[in-house]
Design a protein around this motif. Structure first.
Motif, short mmCIF file in Angstrom:
data_model
loop_
_atom_site.label_atom_id
_atom_site.label_comp_id
_atom_site.label_asym_id
_atom_site.label_seq_id
_atom_site.Cartn_x
_atom_site.Cartn_y
_atom_site.Cartn_z
N ILE A 162 0.09 12.17 -8.10
CA ILE A 162 -0.18 12.81 -6.79
C ILE A 162 -1.62 12.71 -6.66
O ILE A 162 -2.51 12.82 -7.64
N GLY A 163 -2.24 12.12 -5.63
CA GLY A 163 -3.52 11.93 -5.37
C GLY A 163 -3.90 11.75 -4.02
O GLY A 163 -3.10 11.53 -3.08
N ASP A 164 -5.24 11.83 -3.68
CA ASP A 164 -5.60 11.73 -2.37
C ASP A 164 -6.36 10.34 -1.84
O ASP A 164 -6.53 10.01 -0.77
N HIS A 165 -6.54 9.38 -3.29
CA HIS A 165 -7.22 8.13 -2.59
C HIS A 165 -6.02 7.26 -2.29
O HIS A 165 -5.07 7.00 -3.11
N ILE A 166 -6.07 6.44 -1.27
CA ILE A 166 -5.12 5.63 -0.94
C ILE A 166 -4.97 4.49 -1.74
O ILE A 166 -3.98 4.10 -2.12
N GLU A 167 -6.12 3.79 -2.07
CA GLU A 167 -5.90 2.53 -2.89
C GLU A 167 -5.79 3.16 -4.48
O GLU A 167 -4.94 2.57 -5.23
N TYR A 168 -6.63 3.84 -5.00
CA TYR A 168 -6.75 4.29 -6.31
C TYR A 168 -5.40 5.13 -6.95
O TYR A 168 -5.03 4.65 -7.87
N GLU A 192 -1.49 -0.95 8.36
CA GLU A 192 -1.42 -2.13 7.80
C GLU A 192 -1.26 -2.67 6.33
O GLU A 192 -1.33 -3.61 5.81
N LEU A 193 -1.22 -1.51 5.60
CA LEU A 193 -1.02 -1.51 4.08
C LEU A 193 0.39 -2.01 3.65
O LEU A 193 1.41 -1.76 4.14
N PRO A 194 0.40 -2.63 2.69
CA PRO A 194 1.78 -3.46 2.03
C PRO A 194 2.43 -2.17 1.35
O PRO A 194 3.55 -2.56 0.70
N TYR A 195 1.88 -1.13 0.88
CA TYR A 195 2.68 -0.02 0.38
C TYR A 195 2.39 1.36 1.12
O TYR A 195 1.54 1.35 1.90
N ARG A 196 3.29 2.35 0.80
CA ARG A 196 3.17 3.45 1.52
C ARG A 196 3.73 4.68 0.21
O ARG A 196 4.20 4.40 -0.82
#
Length: 214
Positions: A162-168, A192-196
């Motif tokens: 669980i976290g708020d940062h999209i990449e990290y 546009e990101l390859p993950y969700r």
């Protein structure tokens, strides 16, 4: 068998943004600053991603202070002092632990600062353990930090982050094979990101509760 539950710290378990706003208002008022200086502090902080030493130097330059070291000390200590734990978070963590989940904090930052936050808020007594990037020599989104966290709990690297940062938090955890909950904080997920993320929640307590009910 216990279920691994990894949790980010800043703007996940604790509302760092609100704490920084309080610190900025108090600090600016105590050093001759005005509303423009408060707005500048908040913008320049960049949600905590502006390096602290550089940020302290920039603050000292803006307000005409002779040295940045005292600013850095006040910045670090003040941030810890201003943190307030949402009372729903301890209840959610207690419920998760009672249900057989093993909560571990995974956070980037220095050991001294992040551990101070955990102890000030009492989170150190509510989780199985924590992994801090400085302490293990690797930062999110590197998959190795999530492996360290699983080892801290004595569990395989399977479970939720669980976290708020999209990449990290989401990207890194997904690459490590974990399921993810993104705390949106009023934002939309970039298409546009390859993950969700597997789930989206408004706050950490709600995210934990939803996982327990699923």
């Amino acid at each position: 068998m216990a279920v691994l539950l990894l949790l980010d710290l800043d703007n996940t378990l604790v509302d760092r943004t609100a704490a920084f706003r309080r610190w900025a208002a108090h600090w600016a008022a105590g050093h001759g600053g005005g509303p423009d200086d408060i707005d500048w502090l908040i913008a320049t902080d960049n949600d905590g991603y502006e390096p602290r030493e550089r940020f302290a130097r920039r603050i000292a330059e803006r307000l005409g202070l002779p040295r940045s070291e005292p600013v850095l000390d006040e910045l670090r200590a003040g941030m810890v002092a201003e943190l307030q734990l949402d009372p729903r978070v301890p209840r959610a963590l207690a419920a998760a632990t009672a249900a057989g989940w093993s909560p571990v904090v995974v956070t980037n930052g220095t050991v001294r600062q992040q551990e101070a936050k955990l102890r000030h808020t009492g989170l150190d007594r509510l989780v199985t353990g924590w992994v801090i990037s400085e302490g293990v020599g690797v930062r999110k989104p590197d998959a190795r930090i999530f492996a360290h966290a699983a080892a801290e709990a004595g569990l395989p690297l399977r479970g939720w982050m669980i976290g708020d940062h999209i990449e990290y938090d989401v990207g890194g955890a997904a690459a490590a094979g974990l399921d993810t909950v993104w705390l949106s904080r009023g934002r939309r997920w970039p298409g546009e990101l390859p993950y969700r993320p597997d789930r989206v929640a408004d706050d950490c307590a709600s995210a934990i509760t939803a996982l327990l009910q699923a």
